[in-house]
Design a protein around this motif. Sequence first.
Motif, PDB file in Angstrom:
ATOM      1  N   MET A   1       6.296   2.563   5.504  1.00 28.21           N
ATOM      2  CA  MET A   1       6.527   3.666   4.574  1.00 28.21           C
ATOM      3  C   MET A   1       7.919   3.620   3.940  1.00 28.21           C
ATOM      4  O   MET A   1       8.231   4.430   3.080  1.00 28.21           O
ATOM      5  CB  MET A   1       6.310   5.007   5.287  1.00 28.21           C
ATOM      6  CG  MET A   1       4.882   5.174   5.810  1.00 28.21           C
ATOM      7  SD  MET A   1       3.575   4.855   4.591  1.00 28.21           S
ATOM      8  CE  MET A   1       3.795   6.230   3.506  1.00 28.21           C
ATOM      9  N   SER A   2       8.731   2.634   4.328  1.00 29.74           N
ATOM     10  CA  SER A   2      10.063   2.479   3.733  1.00 29.74           C
ATOM     11  C   SER A   2       9.936   2.035   2.284  1.00 29.74           C
ATOM     12  O   SER A   2       8.903   1.510   1.868  1.00 29.74           O
ATOM     13  CB  SER A   2      10.868   1.419   4.491  1.00 29.74           C
ATOM     14  OG  SER A   2      11.108   1.821   5.810  1.00 29.74           O
ATOM     15  N   ASN A   3      11.001   2.225   1.539  1.00 30.29           N
ATOM     16  CA  ASN A   3      11.018   1.736   0.162  1.00 30.29           C
ATOM     17  C   ASN A   3      10.877   0.218   0.143  1.00 30.29           C
ATOM     18  O   ASN A   3      11.357  -0.460   1.056  1.00 30.29           O
ATOM     19  CB  ASN A   3      12.318   2.128  -0.535  1.00 30.29           C
ATOM     20  CG  ASN A   3      12.376   3.608  -0.839  1.00 30.29           C
ATOM     21  OD1 ASN A   3      11.350   4.241  -1.067  1.00 30.29           O
ATOM     22  ND2 ASN A   3      13.565   4.165  -0.849  1.00 30.29           N
ATOM     23  N   PRO A   4      10.262  -0.325  -0.904  1.00 26.15           N
ATOM     24  CA  PRO A   4      10.146  -1.786  -1.011  1.00 26.15           C
ATOM     25  C   PRO A   4      11.530  -2.440  -1.065  1.00 26.15           C
ATOM     26  O   PRO A   4      12.497  -1.831  -1.518  1.00 26.15           O
ATOM     27  CB  PRO A   4       9.405  -1.991  -2.330  1.00 26.15           C
ATOM     28  CG  PRO A   4       8.751  -0.689  -2.627  1.00 26.15           C
ATOM     29  CD  PRO A   4       9.609   0.367  -2.009  1.00 26.15           C
ATOM     30  N   THR A   5      11.601  -3.661  -0.618  1.00 27.99           N
ATOM     31  CA  THR A   5      12.837  -4.428  -0.664  1.00 27.99           C
ATOM     32  C   THR A   5      13.122  -4.849  -2.100  1.00 27.99           C
ATOM     33  O   THR A   5      12.210  -5.232  -2.838  1.00 27.99           O
ATOM     34  CB  THR A   5      12.704  -5.685   0.229  1.00 27.99           C
ATOM     35  OG1 THR A   5      12.432  -5.245   1.567  1.00 27.99           O
ATOM     36  CG2 THR A   5      13.969  -6.520   0.213  1.00 27.99           C
ATOM     37  N   TYR A   6      14.381  -4.802  -2.500  1.00 27.98           N
ATOM     38  CA  TYR A   6      14.791  -5.282  -3.812  1.00 27.98           C
ATOM     39  C   TYR A   6      14.552  -6.793  -3.866  1.00 27.98           C
ATOM     40  O   TYR A   6      14.968  -7.524  -2.962  1.00 27.98           O
ATOM     41  CB  TYR A   6      16.276  -4.972  -4.048  1.00 27.98           C
ATOM     42  CG  TYR A   6      16.836  -5.620  -5.276  1.00 27.98           C
ATOM     43  CD1 TYR A   6      16.509  -5.154  -6.542  1.00 27.98           C
ATOM     44  CD2 TYR A   6      17.683  -6.724  -5.184  1.00 27.98           C
ATOM     45  CE1 TYR A   6      17.016  -5.753  -7.687  1.00 27.98           C
ATOM     46  CE2 TYR A   6      18.194  -7.325  -6.319  1.00 27.98           C
ATOM     47  CZ  TYR A   6      17.854  -6.838  -7.560  1.00 27.98           C
ATOM     48  OH  TYR A   6      18.355  -7.442  -8.682  1.00 27.98           O
TER      49      TYR A   6
ATOM     50  N   ALA B   1       3.283  -8.561  -7.184  1.00 25.19           N
ATOM     51  CA  ALA B   1       3.894  -7.972  -8.376  1.00 25.19           C
ATOM     52  C   ALA B   1       4.051  -9.004  -9.485  1.00 25.19           C
ATOM     53  O   ALA B   1       4.248 -10.193  -9.218  1.00 25.19           O
ATOM     54  CB  ALA B   1       5.259  -7.391  -8.019  1.00 25.19           C
ATOM     55  N   HIS B   2       3.973  -8.533 -10.719  1.00 22.84           N
ATOM     56  CA  HIS B   2       4.296  -9.388 -11.860  1.00 22.84           C
ATOM     57  C   HIS B   2       5.813  -9.487 -11.936  1.00 22.84           C
ATOM     58  O   HIS B   2       6.518  -8.474 -11.925  1.00 22.84           O
ATOM     59  CB  HIS B   2       3.735  -8.791 -13.154  1.00 22.84           C
ATOM     60  CG  HIS B   2       4.163  -9.553 -14.359  1.00 22.84           C
ATOM     61  ND1 HIS B   2       5.191  -9.126 -15.165  1.00 22.84           N
ATOM     62  CD2 HIS B   2       3.733 -10.733 -14.876  1.00 22.84           C
ATOM     63  CE1 HIS B   2       5.376 -10.002 -16.131  1.00 22.84           C
ATOM     64  NE2 HIS B   2       4.499 -10.988 -15.981  1.00 22.84           N
ATOM     65  N   ILE B   3       6.342 -10.701 -12.004  1.00 28.01           N
ATOM     66  CA  ILE B   3       7.779 -10.938 -12.116  1.00 28.01           C
ATOM     67  C   ILE B   3       8.020 -11.556 -13.486  1.00 28.01           C
ATOM     68  O   ILE B   3       7.663 -12.713 -13.738  1.00 28.01           O
ATOM     69  CB  ILE B   3       8.288 -11.874 -10.992  1.00 28.01           C
ATOM     70  CG1 ILE B   3       7.902 -11.332  -9.607  1.00 28.01           C
ATOM     71  CG2 ILE B   3       9.796 -12.091 -11.114  1.00 28.01           C
ATOM     72  CD1 ILE B   3       8.500  -9.998  -9.244  1.00 28.01           C
TER      73      ILE B   3
ATOM     74  N   THR C   1       0.841  -1.191   0.000  1.00 27.92           N
ATOM     75  CA  THR C   1       0.000   0.000   0.000  1.00 27.92           C
ATOM     76  C   THR C   1       0.881   1.247   0.000  1.00 27.92           C
ATOM     77  O   THR C   1       1.908   1.284   0.664  1.00 27.92           O
ATOM     78  CB  THR C   1      -0.906  -0.011   1.247  1.00 27.92           C
ATOM     79  OG1 THR C   1      -1.529  -1.291   1.323  1.00 27.92           O
ATOM     80  CG2 THR C   1      -1.973   1.050   1.165  1.00 27.92           C
ATOM     81  N   HIS C   2       0.491   2.247  -0.734  1.00 32.18           N
ATOM     82  CA  HIS C   2       1.220   3.519  -0.812  1.00 32.18           C
ATOM     83  C   HIS C   2       2.639   3.334  -1.355  1.00 32.18           C
ATOM     84  O   HIS C   2       3.532   4.121  -1.045  1.00 32.18           O
ATOM     85  CB  HIS C   2       1.262   4.233   0.538  1.00 32.18           C
ATOM     86  CG  HIS C   2      -0.070   4.345   1.209  1.00 32.18           C
ATOM     87  ND1 HIS C   2      -1.104   5.087   0.693  1.00 32.18           N
ATOM     88  CD2 HIS C   2      -0.551   3.782   2.342  1.00 32.18           C
ATOM     89  CE1 HIS C   2      -2.155   4.990   1.482  1.00 32.18           C
ATOM     90  NE2 HIS C   2      -1.850   4.196   2.490  1.00 32.18           N
ATOM     91  N   ASN C   3       2.861   2.263  -2.130  1.00 33.89           N
ATOM     92  CA  ASN C   3       4.168   1.968  -2.729  1.00 33.89           C
ATOM     93  C   ASN C   3       5.276   1.786  -1.704  1.00 33.89           C
ATOM     94  O   ASN C   3       6.447   1.977  -2.010  1.00 33.89           O
ATOM     95  CB  ASN C   3       4.561   3.040  -3.761  1.00 33.89           C
ATOM     96  CG  ASN C   3       3.715   2.949  -4.994  1.00 33.89           C
ATOM     97  OD1 ASN C   3       3.409   1.858  -5.458  1.00 33.89           O
ATOM     98  ND2 ASN C   3       3.313   4.094  -5.517  1.00 33.89           N
TER      99      ASN C   3
END
Length: 190
Positions: free
Chosen positions: A132-137, A166-168, A114-116
């Motif tokens: 709220m952190s960036n998504p994990t690689y 996510a689409h991978i 949610t909220h990217n």
Amino acid sequence: MNIAFIIGNGVSRQGVPLNDLKQHGKIYGCNAIYRDFIPDVLVATDRPIATRIQDEGYALKNQFYTRRPVEGSGARRLPQEYFGYSSGPNALGLACINGARRIYLIGFDMGPGTHNGFNNMYADTEFYKTSMSNPTYTGNWARQIVNTTKKYPQVEFVRVQGATTAHISQFDAIANLKHMPIEEFRTLHK
């Protein structure tokens, strides 16, 4: 058929009744899932949470795998072939080694929530980033999953997808990896 469920911690797994899955197959969980649910096999590769799990005595009563088991904790060492893999891909490898013929990957969202932001059921708790952190690689996870699916062509892999999955693109060419909407999965495994 020998069925296994690999439970990742992406938020798409919210609402999946994990206790109900036990009648259908073996459950492999990752990291902090043990706070809420005891899987048949728990895997944690990150040292801080793996140490906490062992210090709490979890591995004395339950099957737990990690890279560097603490002596006397009851923890088991991960197979060498998956030693550098992350927790979810390690759980996937263990299920294959243990003879599973159909494996469902649940909560393997591998993208933003949610909220990217960071997509994890345990965001904002100890050992985890904030929501709220960036998504994990996830490139390493994708590569590790691809390697395992190719190594076990006789196994049917099913990635259960929810709204935050996510689409991978690397998964598109894998003949033995299918995708299933979470609504369909819930209907099958009541």
